[in-house]
Enzyme design. Structure first.
Site, short mmCIF file in Angstrom:
data_model
loop_
_atom_site.label_atom_id
_atom_site.label_comp_id
_atom_site.label_asym_id
_atom_site.label_seq_id
_atom_site.Cartn_x
_atom_site.Cartn_y
_atom_site.Cartn_z
CB SER A 10 -0.89 0.03 1.24
OG SER A 10 -1.37 1.34 1.43
CG HIS A 35 -3.73 -1.70 -1.76
ND1 HIS A 35 -4.84 -2.48 -2.04
CD2 HIS A 35 -4.11 -0.88 -0.74
CE1 HIS A 35 -5.84 -2.15 -1.22
NE2 HIS A 35 -5.43 -1.17 -0.43
CG ASP A 37 -5.06 2.32 0.63
OD1 ASP A 37 -5.99 1.51 0.57
OD2 ASP A 37 -3.91 2.02 1.04
CG MET A 39 -8.41 7.03 1.99
SD MET A 39 -7.70 7.05 3.63
CE MET A 39 -6.75 5.52 3.60
CG HIS A 68 -9.12 -0.08 -0.66
ND1 HIS A 68 -8.50 -0.25 0.57
CD2 HIS A 68 -10.46 -0.12 -0.42
CE1 HIS A 68 -9.43 -0.38 1.50
NE2 HIS A 68 -10.62 -0.30 0.93
CG MET A 70 -11.33 3.06 1.71
SD MET A 70 -9.78 3.08 2.64
CE MET A 70 -8.62 3.15 1.28
CG MET A 139 -11.58 -2.88 5.07
SD MET A 139 -10.09 -2.43 4.16
CE MET A 139 -9.15 -1.53 5.40
N GLY A 144 -9.07 4.03 6.72
CA GLY A 144 -8.81 5.45 6.88
C GLY A 144 -7.34 5.79 7.11
CG ASP A 175 -6.02 -2.85 3.13
OD1 ASP A 175 -4.95 -2.55 3.67
OD2 ASP A 175 -6.67 -2.06 2.41
C1 DX5 Z 1 -6.34 1.60 5.37
C2 DX5 Z 1 -5.83 1.23 4.01
C3 DX5 Z 1 -4.68 0.30 4.01
C4 DX5 Z 1 -3.46 0.81 4.74
C5 DX5 Z 1 -2.77 -0.38 5.35
O1 DX5 Z 1 -7.56 2.25 5.23
O2 DX5 Z 1 -6.86 0.61 3.24
O3 DX5 Z 1 -4.36 -0.13 2.70
O4 DX5 Z 1 -2.57 1.49 3.91
O5 DX5 Z 1 -1.71 0.08 6.11
P1 DX5 Z 1 -0.93 -0.83 7.14
O6 DX5 Z 1 -0.39 -2.01 6.36
O7 DX5 Z 1 0.13 0.07 7.65
O8 DX5 Z 1 -1.91 -1.26 8.19
ZN ZN Z 2 -6.34 -0.35 1.30
#
Ligand code: DX5
Ligand code: ZN
Length: 224
Positions: A10, A35, A37, A39, A68, A70, A139, A144, A175
């Site tokens: 990620s 990956h 993210d 948001m 991904h 969100m 998840m 977040g 994740d």
């Molecule tokens: C959280 C994200 C993840 C995040 C994971 O909302 O979807 O992809 O980056 O981070 P780590 O691996 O540090 O928990």
């Molecule tokens: Zn993610």
């Protein structure tokens, strides 16, 4: 037979001031997927980036871009993400009103279709869309932020999802809080696509990324 383990770093945990270089570095270091993210500051209490940034870094790697989302109202932006170069588009069940339609649109755009479930969301919400799915993202933290602690109750959910999908060709992704200690727990339950942010990008160099990815992959493979 168990599916091959896929490690999906990620980039949320990378150095955004050199995002393209970071993606190229994890690509060379053994990442299978990248990956991303996305948001919106609405569905989750954080804001990251959208299609223009994804388009800009698309040239940094030929690996699968696993997006991904969100975000609320994802339907409005699916084409933008596909045009930006997404290979996999994963929407949240909790942010979807017409999930069946959204999944059809994603596939019609030529992308793989995924659905993410928050830790509290039952896998039964997906029973009637299984044939439209390429991936289920469970998840293992509340979405977040990176760097949160793994939520162990999701391990049982991974096993239930594994049983639910039967022999369908669907990836089970996890994740949040995935590292060499938690990866074996989810891999043993049936997860094959492992997202990791902090545990991949710690150390800050390509050599560190290679060692981190290898450690997660080997720990997961041993548990399969
Ligand atoms: C959280 C994200 C993840 C995040 C994971 O909302 O979807 O992809 O980056 O981070 P780590 O691996 O540090 O928990
Ligand atoms: Zn993610």
């Amino acid at each position: 037979m168990a599916k091959d383990i896929i490690i999906a770093p990620s980039i949320l945990a990378s150095d955004f001031s050199k995002l393209g270089d970071e993606i190229a570095a994890v690509d060379r270091a053994g990442a299978d997927w990248i990956h991303l993210d996305v948001m919106d500051g609405n569905f989750v209490p954080n804001i990251t980036f959208g299609p223009p940034i994804i388009k800009a870094v698309r040239k940094s790697s030929k690996k699968v871009f696993d997006c991904h989302l969100m975000i609320e109202n994802a339907d409005l932006y699916l084409k933008d993400f596909a045009d930006a170069g997404a290979d996999m588009i994963c929407v949240h069940e909790e942010a979807s009103t017409h999930l069946d339609r959204s999944l059809q649109v994603i596939r019609d755009l030529g992308c793989k279709a995924g659905v993410a479930l928050n830790p509290h969301t039952s896998e039964h919400t997906l029973e009637y869309v299984l044939d439209r799915l390429d991936m289920i993202l469970l998840m293992t933290v509340n979405p977040g932020f990176g760097g949160q602690a793994f939520i162990p109750s999701v391990i049982d959910k991974v096993a239930r999802v594994k049983a639910m999908i039967g022999d369908r060709d669907i990836h089970i992704q996890v994740d949040g809080g995935i590292d060499p200690t938690t990866a074996p727990l989810v891999a043993a339950a049936g997860a094959n696509s492992l997202v990791a942010g902090s545990a991949v990008f710690k150390g800050g160099t390509e050599e560190a990324y290679r060692a981190n990815i290898t450690a997660i992959r080997e720990a997961a493979q041993k548990a399969q």
